[in-house]
Design a protein around this motif. Structure first.
Motif, PDB file in Angstrom:
ATOM      1  N   ALA A 100       1.004  -1.347   0.045  1.00 40.02           N
ATOM      2  CA  ALA A 100      -0.062   0.023   0.086  1.00 40.02           C
ATOM      3  C   ALA A 100       0.790   1.311  -0.142  1.00 40.02           C
ATOM      4  O   ALA A 100       1.609   1.437  -0.929  1.00 40.02           O
ATOM      5  CB  ALA A 100      -0.947  -0.124   1.302  1.00 40.02           C
ATOM      6  N   ASP A 101       0.809   2.134   0.994  1.00 41.80           N
ATOM      7  CA  ASP A 101       1.670   3.271   1.189  1.00 41.80           C
ATOM      8  C   ASP A 101       3.060   3.185   1.728  1.00 41.80           C
ATOM      9  O   ASP A 101       3.654   4.403   1.587  1.00 41.80           O
ATOM     10  CB  ASP A 101       0.846   4.137   1.810  1.00 41.80           C
ATOM     11  CG  ASP A 101       0.652   3.891   3.431  1.00 41.80           C
ATOM     12  OD1 ASP A 101       0.789   2.702   3.605  1.00 41.80           O
ATOM     13  OD2 ASP A 101       0.130   4.587   4.055  1.00 41.80           O
ATOM     14  N   ARG A 102       3.498   2.144   1.949  1.00 43.00           N
ATOM     15  CA  ARG A 102       4.931   1.918   2.433  1.00 43.00           C
ATOM     16  C   ARG A 102       5.334   0.637   1.641  1.00 43.00           C
ATOM     17  O   ARG A 102       5.161  -0.402   1.653  1.00 43.00           O
ATOM     18  CB  ARG A 102       5.226   1.585   3.775  1.00 43.00           C
ATOM     19  CG  ARG A 102       6.348   1.420   4.264  1.00 43.00           C
ATOM     20  CD  ARG A 102       6.568   0.948   5.858  1.00 43.00           C
ATOM     21  NE  ARG A 102       6.635  -0.403   6.000  1.00 43.00           N
ATOM     22  CZ  ARG A 102       5.392  -0.771   6.867  1.00 43.00           C
ATOM     23  NH1 ARG A 102       4.499   0.026   7.459  1.00 43.00           N
ATOM     24  NH2 ARG A 102       5.196  -2.086   6.975  1.00 43.00           N
ATOM     25  N   ILE A 103       6.481   1.083   0.675  1.00 42.25           N
ATOM     26  CA  ILE A 103       6.650  -0.138  -0.206  1.00 42.25           C
ATOM     27  C   ILE A 103       7.618  -1.037   0.328  1.00 42.25           C
ATOM     28  O   ILE A 103       8.596  -0.381   0.999  1.00 42.25           O
ATOM     29  CB  ILE A 103       7.100   0.549  -1.538  1.00 42.25           C
ATOM     30  CG1 ILE A 103       6.267   1.278  -2.300  1.00 42.25           C
ATOM     31  CG2 ILE A 103       7.728  -0.757  -2.350  1.00 42.25           C
ATOM     32  CD1 ILE A 103       6.604   1.996  -3.558  1.00 42.25           C
ATOM     33  N   TYR A 104       7.341  -2.368   0.570  1.00 41.44           N
ATOM     34  CA  TYR A 104       8.317  -3.285   0.891  1.00 41.44           C
ATOM     35  C   TYR A 104       9.542  -3.344  -0.011  1.00 41.44           C
ATOM     36  O   TYR A 104       9.545  -2.928  -0.974  1.00 41.44           O
ATOM     37  CB  TYR A 104       7.757  -4.560   1.065  1.00 41.44           C
ATOM     38  CG  TYR A 104       8.166  -5.805   1.847  1.00 41.44           C
ATOM     39  CD1 TYR A 104       8.452  -5.756   3.110  1.00 41.44           C
ATOM     40  CD2 TYR A 104       8.988  -6.703   0.912  1.00 41.44           C
ATOM     41  CE1 TYR A 104       9.008  -6.832   3.640  1.00 41.44           C
ATOM     42  CE2 TYR A 104       9.766  -7.782   1.737  1.00 41.44           C
ATOM     43  CZ  TYR A 104       9.928  -7.909   2.956  1.00 41.44           C
ATOM     44  OH  TYR A 104      10.644  -8.847   3.626  1.00 41.44           O
ATOM     45  N   ASP A 105      10.756  -3.857   0.793  1.00 43.12           N
ATOM     46  CA  ASP A 105      11.962  -3.855   0.048  1.00 43.12           C
ATOM     47  C   ASP A 105      11.982  -4.995  -0.936  1.00 43.12           C
ATOM     48  O   ASP A 105      12.350  -6.370  -0.302  1.00 43.12           O
ATOM     49  CB  ASP A 105      13.157  -3.605   0.834  1.00 43.12           C
ATOM     50  CG  ASP A 105      14.506  -3.727   0.159  1.00 43.12           C
ATOM     51  OD1 ASP A 105      14.566  -3.963  -1.041  1.00 43.12           O
ATOM     52  OD2 ASP A 105      15.537  -3.622   0.721  1.00 43.12           O
ATOM     53  N   TYR A 108       3.238  -5.465  -7.413  1.00 45.41           N
ATOM     54  CA  TYR A 108       3.311  -3.868  -7.227  1.00 45.41           C
ATOM     55  C   TYR A 108       1.946  -3.287  -7.301  1.00 45.41           C
ATOM     56  O   TYR A 108       0.968  -3.741  -8.067  1.00 45.41           O
ATOM     57  CB  TYR A 108       4.141  -3.329  -8.106  1.00 45.41           C
ATOM     58  CG  TYR A 108       5.141  -2.430  -7.515  1.00 45.41           C
ATOM     59  CD1 TYR A 108       6.112  -2.905  -6.621  1.00 45.41           C
ATOM     60  CD2 TYR A 108       5.111  -0.988  -7.984  1.00 45.41           C
ATOM     61  CE1 TYR A 108       7.103  -2.098  -5.921  1.00 45.41           C
ATOM     62  CE2 TYR A 108       6.463  -0.214  -7.382  1.00 45.41           C
ATOM     63  CZ  TYR A 108       7.292  -0.782  -6.481  1.00 45.41           C
ATOM     64  OH  TYR A 108       8.272  -0.080  -6.189  1.00 45.41           O
ATOM     65  N   TYR A 134       1.160   0.337  -7.925  1.00 51.08           N
ATOM     66  CA  TYR A 134       1.531   1.804  -8.112  1.00 51.08           C
ATOM     67  C   TYR A 134       1.358   2.109  -9.356  1.00 51.08           C
ATOM     68  O   TYR A 134       1.922   1.773 -10.405  1.00 51.08           O
ATOM     69  CB  TYR A 134       3.316   1.675  -7.859  1.00 51.08           C
ATOM     70  CG  TYR A 134       3.642   3.083  -7.447  1.00 51.08           C
ATOM     71  CD1 TYR A 134       4.354   3.372  -6.136  1.00 51.08           C
ATOM     72  CD2 TYR A 134       3.652   4.376  -8.350  1.00 51.08           C
ATOM     73  CE1 TYR A 134       4.698   4.295  -5.972  1.00 51.08           C
ATOM     74  CE2 TYR A 134       4.276   5.390  -8.054  1.00 51.08           C
ATOM     75  CZ  TYR A 134       4.681   5.611  -6.654  1.00 51.08           C
ATOM     76  OH  TYR A 134       5.154   6.639  -6.276  1.00 51.08           O
ATOM     77  N   TYR A 135       0.054   2.588  -9.421  1.00 51.82           N
ATOM     78  CA  TYR A 135      -0.436   2.941 -10.648  1.00 51.82           C
ATOM     79  C   TYR A 135       0.122   3.612 -11.972  1.00 51.82           C
ATOM     80  O   TYR A 135       0.203   3.187 -12.982  1.00 51.82           O
ATOM     81  CB  TYR A 135      -2.038   3.773 -10.548  1.00 51.82           C
ATOM     82  CG  TYR A 135      -2.582   3.349  -9.245  1.00 51.82           C
ATOM     83  CD1 TYR A 135      -2.915   2.029  -9.065  1.00 51.82           C
ATOM     84  CD2 TYR A 135      -2.996   4.192  -8.455  1.00 51.82           C
ATOM     85  CE1 TYR A 135      -3.356   1.521  -7.910  1.00 51.82           C
ATOM     86  CE2 TYR A 135      -3.752   3.933  -7.072  1.00 51.82           C
ATOM     87  CZ  TYR A 135      -3.786   2.631  -6.903  1.00 51.82           C
ATOM     88  OH  TYR A 135      -4.732   2.187  -5.956  1.00 51.82           O
ATOM     89  N   ASN A 136       1.238   4.620 -11.280  1.00 46.01           N
ATOM     90  CA  ASN A 136       1.905   5.523 -12.186  1.00 46.01           C
ATOM     91  C   ASN A 136       2.744   4.480 -13.088  1.00 46.01           C
ATOM     92  O   ASN A 136       3.271   4.902 -14.208  1.00 46.01           O
ATOM     93  CB  ASN A 136       2.671   6.453 -11.515  1.00 46.01           C
ATOM     94  CG  ASN A 136       1.834   7.592 -11.148  1.00 46.01           C
ATOM     95  OD1 ASN A 136       0.620   7.967 -11.543  1.00 46.01           O
ATOM     96  ND2 ASN A 136       2.199   8.249 -10.184  1.00 46.01           N
ATOM     97  N   VAL A 137       3.277   3.430 -12.461  1.00 44.95           N
ATOM     98  CA  VAL A 137       4.243   2.566 -13.233  1.00 44.95           C
ATOM     99  C   VAL A 137       3.943   2.115 -14.589  1.00 44.95           C
ATOM    100  O   VAL A 137       4.510   2.158 -15.587  1.00 44.95           O
ATOM    101  CB  VAL A 137       4.498   1.383 -12.105  1.00 44.95           C
ATOM    102  CG1 VAL A 137       5.241   0.209 -13.143  1.00 44.95           C
ATOM    103  CG2 VAL A 137       5.239   1.760 -10.819  1.00 44.95           C
ATOM    104  N   LEU A 163      11.510  -0.603 -12.648  1.00 46.01           N
ATOM    105  CA  LEU A 163      11.300  -1.552 -11.475  1.00 46.01           C
ATOM    106  C   LEU A 163      12.353  -2.658 -11.595  1.00 46.01           C
ATOM    107  O   LEU A 163      12.872  -3.369 -10.627  1.00 46.01           O
ATOM    108  CB  LEU A 163      10.075  -2.137 -11.425  1.00 46.01           C
ATOM    109  CG  LEU A 163       8.961  -0.920 -10.808  1.00 46.01           C
ATOM    110  CD1 LEU A 163       7.594  -1.351 -10.565  1.00 46.01           C
ATOM    111  CD2 LEU A 163       9.473   0.028  -9.784  1.00 46.01           C
TER     112      LEU A 163
END
Lengths: 537, 537
Positions: free
Chosen positions: B305-310, B321, B323-326, B336
């Protein structure tokens, strides 16, 4: 570094203890330098340790010294607290041990704000709290040019918008560096060619030149993004093939010598993955060495080529990226922020110029566009210029491109914002808006040729009745046109995400590319005169 | 899982040793299941261990069993090698210990290709080597619907392009799940409400339903992207606040029960950072638990969600993912890939639909556009549909949108490519081209309305005289129009990066959005008839 005043008795005292020479007063964040005489036999670059322990109340730093040739040893220290500092040296050589002294750290002069640190997650500030917005340029080989060119570079920087310079500690292989009269300043190691390098001995003349370049930038108020390693050796010198032991020694010497410069940033490498015999473990090790040895924890990053280093690693303070697509739209930089959770500096976004190589063919418009995209994405960018007639990115000299004036204009807008570092607003959906929700919006239209912009803002931090004023910004022609109109927001009917002006206003736009809007909240009591002009429809 | 044939003597033998029940023959990558009777007193879900050790030559696996209620214990095993497997159970309960047996693993049936694994760095394949290109859809709550809806979902999937389904192991809080007749299948834990959950006891009825759903997908040849944890509890049930001990127990039980399904993928969470009381260390721990407990190393990821896992962490097999902009341009997915160095699946790119929430308002055109961007970026995307009249993403049922047909068309193009996983070509500069340099180029123009395309390719892997044929693809109207023309490339004069057709040909394009080109190398000897039609100018 300037020696401001050395009183004779103190000088005498210091000389008496050893052949020490140092100042007795220095301003905060300047370089305090101790000079010691010591052994010159054998190889003092290897195996001789020298460390100063500096104390002022609860502040205690261990700062390594370095050998400067001819039996001279130095320790450079950057005091970051006013008042009396005392120091004591330790060494594995008797002559260098147990030197003591003290000095007064005075308040910094007006233009000295200290080193740059990360502010919050995504931005920077000087240590005194002044915001620092990096607007860098690239002049890879400027320290290795003749005196006249260097002076011209410094003069150009003085009137440029650039407050950070990326440059190489070791130049790329070029014949002229081998053959020219300046070769003594070009090589960090003793020797003149691949046949006779002594990678265990540094070349003091090289470092004296670099000292001078660091000082020049510092005196200009320009950060030195100092690149420790690079490929570009073309198999000629072997500097990129010297092996990790030499790399460690070089990095450690650089940190000992330059950490006391408040304006230094450590860039571990340029295009690191093009050094094919080094892997990410090697880079991890060098990062950690720099982290461990730098008492002041200057900024640390690395500039990638075709294998992107993992910038989430804890010793990386910010992202230094070469990935041109990132700045082709604002969302690229915003994605990197969300991935790395660190400040993003797009340190190579191609260069304005007209050379045959496609990385040096940007128009001034495109360079400016990419800068704006980086800023609207919540990050930063670095300029470079590569015109055939004026290879600024290599040598420095004069800037001839059209983007620097526009970057200066952008920098003014960014620095005059009242909210601090610009944050992307509603950025999972909107891609052209940064600032601070509710207070300040910088909206960038890039290549879109808008004839009007409906006054619509994302709802976050908005409430019915909040008032705004707006400016039309022409990012290319560098004009700011305030609109004499007050916008008062209400929720947008039928849309749970937006607010609009209560009169459903739009702003008339000139149908040109590279336009932006600046929308600022009007504080209670403030007024904007509405003269009825027809910027609105 | 089907019990194909159980011969009586073997059945007798097994029953004699214990109340074991299992098959004597099973095809490779199917589920071999052992049933044991054991203690039902106390809480067998906690503190009873049961593991089967399965051997076939040098292949040895440890597979945990699970308690299924009513004194019944099971071990499910997925044999991945043909021939005779033997097994031996161990347990801390005497009745479950030391059960032995063997079975024959036969060759897989035609549609059984084994589990999906990562192929190279950025793509997938089934274990038998067949390429697998994920074209997923999202049906979060489909296992918890009535029998008719589930049957309809399965029928819809059967004729859809989708070969992966993302769904939740635990539904979101909704009143109807508490009150409805199906509630027995909805909760993984014993109990009926927050007041009486027993988080130490699992609910076998819930799991039997999930078993059936997993089987249905497997029989369709559809991968089950099984989401173990989710927010969406609205403070009602407490499933997202049960604490890490419960989380561990649940994850371990899920792995014991479902790892033997060849079609399972482990999605640790949906929108993980919206579970506010879990941090990345918790997720690391759960990832590692799944990694350790799954004998077959099924794919593992987590949806942000709002904190992207590594996603660079070693236990993550691919990027999942949100992340719509991707997917608003091809370069997003390519970035990515370069950052994570793993396959990229854009698992949430907004949904086709018309609901009030903006994440469910895409047109079919936009959904299709985003799929193409993901593919051209060298990755993949997952569909979802959220029409008010047909909430596919929640319940399943019927698909009513316009994108599935276009996604089917895209899938056909991708699967018919002769080069394997599509790689972005010259992607630091070009942003609309994927395939394999020199052999195969899929060029996508997105929203650009091209009237012609000059035949220009990046130089990599090209040589003077290489010949190509081309097809114009209308990605929306789903047509492929071959051009009866041969293109023969030569270096582009004055440009060191490009090759062009020797006759400087262009391809006439229809001036519409959503067009693409497919350019394929003509092998020596192959011919393309040029009938002189005027597609070229």
């Amino acid at each position: 570094m300037q020696i401001k005043h050395v009183s004779l008795p103190i000088l005498f005292l210091i000389l008496f203890v050893n052949s020490t020479f140092s100042q007795d007063r220095i301003e905060k964040w300047d370089v305090f330098e101790i000079t010691l005489k010591g052994p010159s036999s054998g190889n003092p670059f290897v195996g001789t340790t020298l460390t100063g322990r500096f104390s002022n109340g609860d502040k205690v730093y261990e700062q390594d010294g370095y050998y400067d040739g001819n039996g001279v040893y130095k320790i450079r220290f950057m005091p970051d607290k006013e008042g009396t500092w005392t120091y004591l040296t330790s060494s594995n050589k008797r002559e260098l041990e147990n030197n003591k002294g003290s000095f007064e750290c005075t308040s910094p002069s007006a233009k000295n704000h200290g080193p740059v640190k990360v502010r919050g997650s995504y931005h920077f500030q000087y240590e005194d709290g002044t915001p620092y917005y990096p607007f860098g340029t690239t002049i890879y080989e400027w320290p290795f040019q003749d005196a006249q060119t260097k002076a011209r570079t410094v003069a150009t920087l003085k009137s440029s918008p650039f407050n950070k310079v990326r440059f190489l500690a070791v130049p790329p292989y070029k014949d002229r560096y081998v053959e020219g009269p300046l070769k003594i300043t070009v090589f960090p190691f003793e020797g003149t060619s691949r046949e006779n390098w002594d990678f265990s001995r540094f070349n003091p003349e090289y470092f004296k030149n670099l000292d001078e370049c660091m000082r020049k930038l510092r005196d200009l108020g320009v950060e030195a993004d100092l690149i420790l390693f690079r490929p570009y050796d073309k198999g000629k010198w072997g500097f990129d093939m010297a092996g990790q032991e030499v790399n460690r020694r070089f990095a450690q010497y650089m940190v000992a010598r330059y950490a006391a410069f408040r304006n230094v940033w450590w860039s571990l490498a340029n295009e690191n993955s093009f050094i094919r015999n080094m892997n990410d473990n090697d880079w991890d090790e060098l990062f950690q060495l720099v982290q461990q040895k730098d008492p002041y924890q200057h900024l640390r990053s690395i500039h990638n080529a075709d294998r992107i280093y993992d910038y989430t690693k804890p010793w990386v303070t910010h992202v230094s990226y070469q990935y041109y697509n990132v700045v082709k739209a604002p969302f690229g930089t915003a994605i990197l922020r969300d991935i790395y959770k660190k400040p993003v500096v797009n340190d190579e976004i191609n260069y304005e110029g007209n050379i045959d190589s496609r990385w040096g063919q940007l128009s001034g418009e495109e360079m400016t566009f990419r800068f704006w995209n980086a800023i609207i994405g919540g990050g930063y960018a670095t300029h470079g210029e590569s015109y055939q007639a004026s290879p600024w990115i290599s040598n420095g000299g004069r800037l001839t491109g059209s983007s620097p004036a526009r970057i200066a204009f952008l920098r003014k807008i960014v620095e005059s914002n009242p909210v601090g570092g610009l944050e992307p607003i509603d950025h999972y959906y909107e891609n052209n808006m940064a600032g601070k929700a509710g207070d300040y919006y910088l909206i960038y239209f890039g290549k879109d040729k808008m004839n009007r912009w409906d006054f619509v803002l994302p709802k976050r931090e908005l409430a019915t009745g909040v008032k705004f004023k707006a400016d039309i910004i022409d990012t290319w022609n560098m004009t700011v046109t305030p609109l004499n109109k007050v916008f008062e927001v209400v929720p947008m009917p039928g849309n749970r995400y937006k607010f609009i002006d209560k009169n459903k206003s739009s702003i008339k736009m000139p149908g040109k590319p590279y336009m932006a809007l600046r929308i600022r909240k009007i504080e209670d009591g403030a007024k904007v005169k509405d003269d009825g002009r027809h910027e609105l429809e």
